[in-house]
Write a protein that holds these residues in place. Structure first.
Motif, short mmCIF file in Angstrom:
data_model
loop_
_atom_site.label_atom_id
_atom_site.label_comp_id
_atom_site.label_asym_id
_atom_site.label_seq_id
_atom_site.Cartn_x
_atom_site.Cartn_y
_atom_site.Cartn_z
N VAL A 109 59.08 125.02 34.83
CA VAL A 109 59.67 125.93 33.73
C VAL A 109 58.74 126.99 33.69
O VAL A 109 59.40 127.97 33.45
N ALA A 110 57.33 126.95 33.80
CA ALA A 110 56.68 127.97 33.54
C ALA A 110 56.90 128.95 34.89
O ALA A 110 56.96 130.27 34.49
N LEU A 111 57.12 128.42 35.99
CA LEU A 111 57.36 129.25 36.88
C LEU A 111 58.65 130.14 37.00
O LEU A 111 58.78 131.52 37.47
N ASP A 112 59.86 129.54 36.26
CA ASP A 112 60.86 130.06 35.99
C ASP A 112 60.55 131.35 35.03
O ASP A 112 61.37 132.50 35.32
N CYS A 113 59.66 131.15 34.13
CA CYS A 113 59.29 132.26 33.00
C CYS A 113 58.58 133.35 33.97
O CYS A 113 58.99 134.49 33.86
N ALA A 114 57.97 132.99 34.81
CA ALA A 114 57.16 134.01 35.70
C ALA A 114 58.09 134.72 36.46
O ALA A 114 57.75 135.95 36.77
N GLY A 131 55.83 140.37 24.64
CA GLY A 131 56.58 141.22 25.34
C GLY A 131 56.83 140.19 26.93
O GLY A 131 57.47 140.81 27.64
N PHE A 132 56.37 139.00 26.67
CA PHE A 132 56.63 138.17 27.89
C PHE A 132 57.54 137.06 27.49
O PHE A 132 57.63 136.29 26.54
N VAL A 133 58.21 136.52 28.45
CA VAL A 133 59.13 135.31 28.30
C VAL A 133 58.32 133.92 28.52
O VAL A 133 57.73 134.06 29.46
N THR A 134 58.51 133.07 27.68
CA THR A 134 57.95 131.88 27.56
C THR A 134 58.92 130.66 27.42
O THR A 134 59.83 130.81 27.04
N ALA A 135 58.63 129.56 27.33
CA ALA A 135 59.35 128.48 27.07
C ALA A 135 58.68 127.09 26.49
O ALA A 135 57.40 127.24 26.50
N PRO A 136 59.21 126.31 25.62
CA PRO A 136 58.66 125.35 24.86
C PRO A 136 57.97 124.25 26.22
O PRO A 136 58.45 123.84 26.99
N GLY A 137 56.62 123.94 25.78
CA GLY A 137 55.80 123.04 26.35
C GLY A 137 54.95 123.62 27.63
O GLY A 137 54.08 122.98 28.08
N VAL A 138 55.26 124.89 27.86
CA VAL A 138 54.33 125.55 29.08
C VAL A 138 52.77 126.12 28.49
O VAL A 138 53.09 126.16 27.05
N PHE A 139 52.04 126.20 29.12
CA PHE A 139 50.76 126.44 28.69
C PHE A 139 50.87 127.88 27.87
O PHE A 139 51.31 128.76 28.68
N SER A 140 50.22 127.96 26.89
CA SER A 140 50.20 129.22 26.02
C SER A 140 51.53 129.77 25.90
O SER A 140 51.81 130.93 26.04
N ALA A 141 52.29 129.07 25.28
CA ALA A 141 53.73 129.33 25.20
C ALA A 141 53.70 130.31 24.02
O ALA A 141 54.70 131.00 23.77
N ASP A 142 52.73 130.33 22.87
CA ASP A 142 53.03 131.09 21.81
C ASP A 142 52.28 132.46 21.87
O ASP A 142 52.26 133.20 21.08
#
Length: 340
Positions: free
Chosen positions: A220-225, A157-168
């Motif tokens: 990248v992670a912050l953009d997901c956040a 249910g969350f947006v993630t991106a390749p390379g960010v911590f815990s992307a899976d």
């Protein structure tokens, strides 16, 4: 120095055009790039500490690839995450008119990248040096569309991106910490190393929280956040948590930093393959400095990491409030004012 890059450009046969900008994707912090003309280089680095090191060295830097710009040449420094590495190579190929150089260590999967690219067209012979390889190919000469997945994906249910911590998916340590956070966390909270925002989403389920500061070094992670935490109480900071300062507020004609009542964090403990507990220790020191005198720190860590000593040095009271054979949830109260 980037020895492999120097060899490729000076004696290896790779020729960079005399004009046009050169994009350098994800170089490690403080790498010597003197083999390239600085005035033509654009550093693309989403990790804040590395970004700051290149800005300090006088390079033009951006956290993301500029839209609609083409480059005379590109250099990609392969990260460990396979999906991220392929994405960077594909992006470089798509925006480069000249050579795309790909550099990486054996432990970063450079051999796998080379093998896959050779199956898709002409690629130079690699230059091997210092436990790694560099090679190059002509930008736009390969079909790499399948290496450019959607910029973000949804997991749990969350947006993630390749390379960010815990992307899976949700990190189990963060899930354990979230389960053990008290209902009342304090008025102003900071999430240090906020990642793509899972812990922040749990923090904001507490009505007592009036203001939350998400501090994350990975752009990248912050953009997901930003997509995962759609709450007016949230403020986003692209910064190194170890040196971040709370923003200044003006009230009754007085200017002073925001008072942080609570810090919540699942701090990183490695940048490469080896554990570096001093990273988490630096997060603890930073938390102690930013908290009010009666402040609280809630954190989770791998069971084996030696954080209790610095916690006792920096806080009056420290307790393990939950845990299992893999992780421990630690609660520290009332920071000590330590010089330095």
């Amino acid at each position: 120095m980037s020895l492999r890059l120097s060899l490729a450009l000076e004696t290896g046969g790779c020729v960079v055009p005399d004009e046009g900008r050169i994009a350098v994707f994800s170089p490690p912090a403080d790498l010597d790039l003197s083999a390239l003309p600085k005035e033509r280089v654009l550093i693309l680095q989403s990790f804040r500490p590395a970004f700051e090191s290149y800005v300090a060295a006088g390079y033009t830097c951006q956290p993301t690839l500029p839209e609609a710009e083409r480059f005379a040449a590109s250099v990609v420094f392969v990260p460990r995450a396979k999906a991220e590495a392929r994405l960077l190579v594909a992006q470089a190929s798509a925006v480069t008119q000249g050579p795309v150089l790909v550099d990486g260590g054996k432990t970063d999967g450079i051999d796998s990248i080379l093998k896959a690219l050779r199956q898709r067209g002409e690629t130079s012979a690699p230059i091997s040096k210092a436990h790694g390889k560099i090679f190059w190919f002509q930008g736009g000469s390969k079909d790499l569309d399948d290496w450019m997945p959607a910029a973000t994906t949804k997991v749990d249910g969350f947006v993630t991106a390749p390379g960010v911590f815990s992307a899976d998916g949700i990190d189990p340590a963060s899930a354990l910490l979230a389960q053990n956070l008290p209902e009342k966390l304090g008025r102003v909270v900071a999430d240090l190393g906020a990642g793509w925002g899972y812990l922040s989403s749990q923090i904001l389920s507490r009505a007592s929280v009036e203001e939350l500061h998400l501090v994350e070094a990975d752009h990248v992670a912050l953009d997901c956040a930003r997509q995962n935490v759609a709450d007016a109480r949230a403020q986003f900071h692209w910064a190194d948590a170890r040196s971040w300062k709370a923003p200044v507020q003006t009230k009754l004609a007085q200017t002073k930093p925001v008072q942080i009542n609570t810090v919540v964090m699942n701090p990183p403990f490695h940048t490469g393959r080896s554990a570096e507990p001093e990273l988490g220790q630096a997060f603890i020191a930073a938390a102690a400095k930013m908290l009010t005198a009666s402040g609280h720190l809630w954190m989770v860590a791998n069971r084996h990491l030696p954080y209790e000593t610095i916690l006792s040095e920096r806080f009056v009271a420290v307790n393990e409030v939950a845990g299992d054979n893999r992780f421990k949830v630690l609660h520290a109260q009332r920071p000590r004012r330590v010089k330095g």
